[in-house]
Design a protein around this motif. Sequence first.
Motif, PDB file in Angstrom:
ATOM      1  N   GLY A   1       0.698  -1.120  -0.081  1.00  3.64           N
ATOM      2  CA  GLY A   1       0.009   0.142  -0.123  1.00  3.64           C
ATOM      3  C   GLY A   1       0.908   1.209  -0.144  1.00  3.64           C
ATOM      4  O   GLY A   1       0.225   2.330  -0.282  1.00  3.64           O
ATOM      5  N   ARG A   2       2.062   1.003   0.232  1.00  5.41           N
ATOM      6  CA  ARG A   2       2.927   2.445   0.155  1.00  5.41           C
ATOM      7  C   ARG A   2       3.146   2.921  -1.326  1.00  5.41           C
ATOM      8  O   ARG A   2       3.472   3.971  -1.475  1.00  5.41           O
ATOM      9  N   ALA A   3       3.056   2.297  -2.353  1.00  5.90           N
ATOM     10  CA  ALA A   3       3.058   2.368  -3.708  1.00  5.90           C
ATOM     11  C   ALA A   3       1.943   3.571  -4.241  1.00  5.90           C
ATOM     12  O   ALA A   3       0.770   3.244  -3.979  1.00  5.90           O
ATOM     13  N   GLU A   4       2.269   4.620  -4.706  1.00  5.91           N
ATOM     14  CA  GLU A   4       1.605   5.777  -4.860  1.00  5.91           C
ATOM     15  C   GLU A   4       0.811   5.908  -6.229  1.00  5.91           C
ATOM     16  O   GLU A   4      -0.020   6.313  -6.668  1.00  5.91           O
ATOM     17  N   THR A   5       1.545   4.982  -7.376  1.00  6.57           N
ATOM     18  CA  THR A   5       1.195   5.068  -8.609  1.00  6.57           C
ATOM     19  C   THR A   5       1.376   3.754  -9.181  1.00  6.57           C
ATOM     20  O   THR A   5       2.157   2.833  -8.561  1.00  6.57           O
ATOM     21  N   PRO A   6       0.551   3.177 -10.355  1.00  4.75           N
ATOM     22  CA  PRO A   6       0.768   2.132 -10.961  1.00  4.75           C
ATOM     23  C   PRO A   6       2.114   1.959 -11.527  1.00  4.75           C
ATOM     24  O   PRO A   6       2.385   0.643 -11.704  1.00  4.75           O
ATOM     25  N   LEU A   7       2.792   2.811 -12.032  1.00  6.07           N
ATOM     26  CA  LEU A   7       3.999   2.809 -12.606  1.00  6.07           C
ATOM     27  C   LEU A   7       5.050   2.398 -11.413  1.00  6.07           C
ATOM     28  O   LEU A   7       6.081   1.567 -11.597  1.00  6.07           O
ATOM     29  N   GLU A   8       4.999   2.825 -10.206  1.00  4.71           N
ATOM     30  CA  GLU A   8       5.598   2.240  -9.089  1.00  4.71           C
ATOM     31  C   GLU A   8       5.399   0.880  -8.675  1.00  4.71           C
ATOM     32  O   GLU A   8       6.530   0.123  -8.621  1.00  4.71           O
ATOM     33  N   THR A   9       4.360   0.390  -8.837  1.00  2.00           N
ATOM     34  CA  THR A   9       4.081  -0.832  -8.624  1.00  2.00           C
ATOM     35  C   THR A   9       4.872  -1.743  -9.630  1.00  2.00           C
ATOM     36  O   THR A   9       5.453  -2.660  -9.353  1.00  2.00           O
ATOM     37  N   ARG A  10       4.713  -1.294 -10.980  1.00  2.09           N
ATOM     38  CA  ARG A  10       5.306  -2.161 -12.130  1.00  2.09           C
ATOM     39  C   ARG A  10       6.859  -2.169 -12.077  1.00  2.09           C
ATOM     40  O   ARG A  10       7.726  -3.069 -12.316  1.00  2.09           O
ATOM     41  N   LEU A  11       7.673  -0.965 -11.620  1.00  2.82           N
ATOM     42  CA  LEU A  11       8.946  -1.153 -11.307  1.00  2.82           C
ATOM     43  C   LEU A  11       9.365  -1.791 -10.228  1.00  2.82           C
ATOM     44  O   LEU A  11      10.507  -2.642 -10.261  1.00  2.82           O
ATOM     45  N   ARG A  12       8.453  -1.810  -9.309  1.00  2.00           N
ATOM     46  CA  ARG A  12       9.013  -2.584  -8.022  1.00  2.00           C
ATOM     47  C   ARG A  12       8.883  -4.236  -8.434  1.00  2.00           C
ATOM     48  O   ARG A  12       9.798  -5.142  -8.169  1.00  2.00           O
ATOM     49  N   LEU A  13       7.886  -4.619  -9.259  1.00  2.00           N
ATOM     50  CA  LEU A  13       7.631  -5.984  -9.503  1.00  2.00           C
ATOM     51  C   LEU A  13       9.033  -6.366 -10.661  1.00  2.00           C
ATOM     52  O   LEU A  13       9.299  -7.450 -10.322  1.00  2.00           O
ATOM     53  N   LEU A  14       9.095  -5.690 -11.557  1.00  2.00           N
ATOM     54  CA  LEU A  14      10.129  -5.670 -12.565  1.00  2.00           C
ATOM     55  C   LEU A  14      11.458  -6.103 -11.795  1.00  2.00           C
ATOM     56  O   LEU A  14      12.161  -6.885 -12.046  1.00  2.00           O
ATOM     57  N   LEU A  15      11.882  -5.063 -10.798  1.00  2.00           N
ATOM     58  CA  LEU A  15      13.128  -5.323 -10.106  1.00  2.00           C
ATOM     59  C   LEU A  15      13.281  -6.390  -9.061  1.00  2.00           C
ATOM     60  O   LEU A  15      14.186  -7.225  -9.291  1.00  2.00           O
ATOM     61  N   ALA A  16      12.059  -6.660  -8.551  1.00  2.00           N
ATOM     62  CA  ALA A  16      11.887  -7.788  -7.606  1.00  2.00           C
ATOM     63  C   ALA A  16      12.216  -9.314  -8.376  1.00  2.00           C
ATOM     64  O   ALA A  16      12.749 -10.256  -7.935  1.00  2.00           O
ATOM     65  N   ASP A  17      11.416  -9.205  -9.652  1.00  2.00           N
ATOM     66  CA  ASP A  17      11.687 -10.483 -10.351  1.00  2.00           C
ATOM     67  C   ASP A  17      12.990 -10.623 -10.814  1.00  2.00           C
ATOM     68  O   ASP A  17      13.496 -11.795 -10.877  1.00  2.00           O
ATOM     69  N   ASN A  18      13.683  -9.721 -10.909  1.00  2.00           N
ATOM     70  CA  ASN A  18      15.214  -9.783 -11.248  1.00  2.00           C
ATOM     71  C   ASN A  18      16.252  -9.657 -10.042  1.00  2.00           C
ATOM     72  O   ASN A  18      17.227  -9.618 -10.154  1.00  2.00           O
ATOM     73  N   GLY A  19      15.764 -10.163  -9.109  1.00  2.00           N
ATOM     74  CA  GLY A  19      16.328 -10.205  -7.821  1.00  2.00           C
ATOM     75  C   GLY A  19      17.060  -8.686  -7.186  1.00  2.00           C
ATOM     76  O   GLY A  19      18.176  -8.876  -6.305  1.00  2.00           O
ATOM     77  N   LEU A  20      16.148  -7.771  -7.485  1.00  2.00           N
ATOM     78  CA  LEU A  20      16.722  -6.373  -7.033  1.00  2.00           C
ATOM     79  C   LEU A  20      15.540  -5.603  -6.275  1.00  2.00           C
ATOM     80  O   LEU A  20      15.177  -4.361  -6.464  1.00  2.00           O
ATOM     81  N   ALA A  21      14.718  -6.328  -5.613  1.00  2.00           N
ATOM     82  CA  ALA A  21      13.670  -5.796  -4.829  1.00  2.00           C
ATOM     83  C   ALA A  21      14.264  -4.602  -4.014  1.00  2.00           C
ATOM     84  O   ALA A  21      15.202  -4.624  -3.291  1.00  2.00           O
ATOM     85  N   PRO A  22      13.398  -3.612  -4.163  1.00  2.00           N
ATOM     86  CA  PRO A  22      13.890  -2.342  -3.332  1.00  2.00           C
ATOM     87  C   PRO A  22      13.708  -2.567  -1.941  1.00  2.00           C
ATOM     88  O   PRO A  22      12.990  -3.111  -1.516  1.00  2.00           O
TER      89      PRO A  22
END
Length: 266
Positions: free
Chosen positions: A130-151
Amino acid sequence: MEVALPRAVVCGITAARLHGFPLEVPESSAEPVHLLLPARQTRAQPRGIRLHFSDLDVDQRVELGGIPLTSPERTLADLVLAAQSREVAVAHLDAALHRGLVPSLAGARAAAEGRRGFRQTTDWWSLADGRAETPLETRLRLLLADNGLAPVELQWPVMDGTGQIITRLDLAWPAQRLDVEADTFSATSPPAMIYQDRHRGNILAALRWTVLRFSVADVTWHPERVVSAVTRVLAARAAERAEASRAVAEASAAGTAAVAERLWAS
């Protein structure tokens, strides 16, 4: 809007708009009104209306301004089950939590269980934040987590010397001073917002933060570039820390040797 069909309940994207869910798809006059009818009702589809058929539990129906519609939890479940991708579904979950439209995801998940399409969503619910403020933040977070780079952190507060918060970072690695921002600016963005963002970037640069900005186009068309850029910065920071640790160890060893030499000489 007036519900003309007996026992009809507003549902789906129409209910989402009435509840205030933030949706990426702008409303248009061509968008049909989505209504839910009991499972055994007629299947005729009136013009301008999209009928759905399901039996609602009592707690899945509410009224808003005299209009019967699905509850926020049931509406969120409908959005997730109808989502075209995991990214869209998790963005709905993030937004609902961020705006306080649902207190938790338990009710929405319960409203989705056992329905068509639920099985493929089972792993998506735990990805919500719920800290994500925009859909783009969500997409970035998922992309990075999928590649072992979770913020490490979302909406991380950066403070000045007095302890006042001067800005919040979308996706942050505080120890490495890396900030990844979801860039939602466009040609129509107000100049004041652009100026404020530039000022913010200058402040972060002065505090030795590295700021990477990615747009929808970056995430959609060049996700490998996003992953590569974040990987390079984190690798550089790791190398810097390793070099600093080595220098400290060498200095410590040299200091110990000098002390030992003086003691021996005495």
